[in-house]
Motif scaffolding. Structure first.
Motif, PDB file in Angstrom:
ATOM      1  N   PRO A 151       0.802  -1.219   0.000  1.00  0.00           N
ATOM      2  CA  PRO A 151       0.000   0.000   0.000  1.00  0.00           C
ATOM      3  C   PRO A 151       0.838   1.273   0.000  1.00  0.00           C
ATOM      4  O   PRO A 151       0.345   2.342  -0.348  1.00  0.00           O
ATOM      5  CB  PRO A 151      -0.814  -0.117   1.292  1.00  0.00           C
ATOM      6  CG  PRO A 151       0.040  -0.968   2.186  1.00  0.00           C
ATOM      7  CD  PRO A 151       0.741  -1.941   1.275  1.00  0.00           C
ATOM      8  N   LYS A 152       2.101   1.172   0.400  1.00  0.00           N
ATOM      9  CA  LYS A 152       2.947   2.349   0.484  1.00  0.00           C
ATOM     10  C   LYS A 152       4.377   1.992   0.088  1.00  0.00           C
ATOM     11  O   LYS A 152       4.738   0.816   0.028  1.00  0.00           O
ATOM     12  CB  LYS A 152       2.922   2.955   1.897  1.00  0.00           C
ATOM     13  CG  LYS A 152       3.387   1.985   2.974  1.00  0.00           C
ATOM     14  CD  LYS A 152       3.140   2.548   4.378  1.00  0.00           C
ATOM     15  CE  LYS A 152       4.067   3.674   4.739  1.00  0.00           C
ATOM     16  NZ  LYS A 152       5.459   3.232   4.959  1.00  0.00           N
TER      17      LYS A 152
ATOM     18  N   GLY B 225      -2.346   0.656   6.259  1.00  0.00           N
ATOM     19  CA  GLY B 225      -2.449   0.677   4.801  1.00  0.00           C
ATOM     20  C   GLY B 225      -2.769  -0.706   4.251  1.00  0.00           C
ATOM     21  O   GLY B 225      -3.569  -0.854   3.315  1.00  0.00           O
TER      22      GLY B 225
ATOM     23  N   ARG C 266      -2.180   5.513  -3.441  1.00  0.00           N
ATOM     24  CA  ARG C 266      -2.054   6.358  -2.258  1.00  0.00           C
ATOM     25  C   ARG C 266      -0.775   7.158  -2.317  1.00  0.00           C
ATOM     26  O   ARG C 266       0.228   6.666  -2.744  1.00  0.00           O
ATOM     27  CB  ARG C 266      -2.039   5.475  -0.993  1.00  0.00           C
ATOM     28  CG  ARG C 266      -3.392   4.769  -0.775  1.00  0.00           C
ATOM     29  CD  ARG C 266      -3.311   3.844   0.437  1.00  0.00           C
ATOM     30  NE  ARG C 266      -4.552   3.176   0.657  1.00  0.00           N
ATOM     31  CZ  ARG C 266      -4.966   2.103   0.001  1.00  0.00           C
ATOM     32  NH1 ARG C 266      -4.236   1.587  -0.956  1.00  0.00           N
ATOM     33  NH2 ARG C 266      -6.105   1.536   0.267  1.00  0.00           N
TER      34      ARG C 266
END
Length: 399
Positions: free
Chosen positions: A146-147, A290, A399
């Motif tokens: 997610p990151k 996340g 994101r």
């Protein structure tokens, strides 16, 4: 090996193949001129076809192209005493390996075993006979997070190198972080071509041409690197990514994909083709939260209800979080953890993956277990994770 076809007029080569296979091969009575002759003699799709190109190379290259056009996964071995001259043409035709006619029996056996190991016959056009026990396309393993900053490229490169060393010539690594991907740096490569070249040239329609755009790493891993310029990503769509991965999966047992952080168009397109998602996060609150959002999004999209592999990086008892805390937050078990380890930064900075170095530190041992986990899974066990409603324009921003 139990399905080898040999086309040669050389009694010496025939004797070597006989010794290498223990007599489990079929010799063609005459040099073939068409794919149908090979298939008719084999009674279907052979695992390996050995073609002696010494009488005339061009007809054998054309025959190889015809065979691999019908069955992209078939293992064609070309016998030649001029490998340098035929190298590129042989690759484009789909030759799996080039065998020196002076090779010893043990070397012949190794080449034939390697070709058979990588064979994945495909469904042919109507009217072509084939056996009932066909293989499947390769596995597509996408490493997703997610990151950024969670070690995604480190995991993807080490997994790919490990698989390539476990099964030679079996693995291709795709850098799908199209704007800021650094797989080339992680492997100390200076690629001539990038993913942008592969999707904007005849390679998008011809798998044999596609192979010529790959960069070969010293471990035997094939790599398709991200473009040098972030602007080049603007001309690459999700459909391009999907077609590319489908093509690579017909040629390689393992396709490892290093994605960009988040769930952008390219990552979702990759997940549509993915058989094995590796969902990665770091052992910190932002990363774990996340991951929970990412899992919820995949559930909403109807993707990978089963088979999600959760990998937790930078495990450290001093982080203030426990694995139990992580599992409580994401609502499911963690499948594997990777420890925070001082050998990683040096490996990254030198561009030499830990699985290439082969150390005995805790991180390398865990990465080895990760490789074993995927190397041992049967090819037919998983199916791609298609999005529910993807044709209705479901999209998730990065994101």
């Amino acid at each position: 090996m139990n399905h080898v076809i040999l086309a040669t007029t050389s009694t010496e080569l025939t004797a070597k193949v006989d010794a290498a296979t223990g007599g489990r091969f079929v010799a063609m009575p005459a040099m073939p001129s068409a794919a149908g002759q090979v298939l008719a003699l084999a009674g279907g799709v052979p695992e390996v076809v050995v073609l002696d190109s010494r009488p005339a190379a061009e007809p054998m290259l054309q025959l190889t192209a015809d065979l691999t056009g019908l069955f992209p996964g078939i293992g064609v071995v070309l016998v030649s005493d001029q490998p340098a001259e035929l190298g590129l043409a042989a690759m484009r035709a789909g030759v799996r390996d080039i065998l020196d006619p002076s090779a010893a029996v043990d070397d012949v056996r190794t080449v034939l075993q390697r070709a058979a190991q990588l064979t994945r016959p495909q469904t042919p056009p109507p009217g072509i006979p084939l056996p009932e026990d066909l293989g499947a396309s390769g596995r597509i393993i996408s490493v997703v997070s997610p990151k950024g900053g969670v070690g995604k490229t480190t995991v993807a490169t080490n997994l790919a190198v490990g698989l390539a060393r476990a099964v030679p010539h079996s693995t291709v690594l795709v850098d799908l972080d199209l704007q800021f991907g650094d797989v080339a740096s992680a492997l100390n490569l200076d690629p001539e071509y990038s993913l942008a070249d592969a999707v904007h040239n005849p390679a998008r329609r011809d798998t044999m041409v596609l192979k010529t755009f790959l960069t070969l790493h010293e471990t035997g891993l094939y790599v398709l690197c991200a473009p040098e310029s972030p602007a080049a990503a603007d001309g690459i769509g999700g459909d391009d990514v999907g077609r590319l991965l489908q093509s690579l999966a017909t040629q390689f047992r393992y396709v490892v994909v290093d994605t960009a952080p988040g769930l952008n168009e390219h990552t979702l397109a990759a997940l549509d083709q993915t058989t094995d998602p590796v969902l990665l996060t770091s052992m910190d609150v932002p990363g774990v939260r996340g991951l929970r959002k990412e899992l919820d999004t995949l559930t909403d999209l109807g993707m990978f209800a089963e088979g999600r592999f959760i990998l937790l990086n930078f495990e450290d008892a001093r982080s203030g979080l426990s694995i139990a805390d992580v599992e409580a937050t994401i609502g499911r078990d963690v499948d594997m953890t990777l420890p925070r380890c001082p050998v990683v930064p040096a490996s990254v900075n030198q561009g030499v993956p830990l699985m290439q170095l082969g150390g005995k530190d805790p991180m390398t041992r865990q990465l080895g277990r990760l490789v074993d986990r995927f190397a041992d899974v049967p090819l037919l066990a998983a199916k791609p994770g298609r999005r529910r409603g993807r044709h209705r324009g479901v999209r998730v921003g990065a994101r």
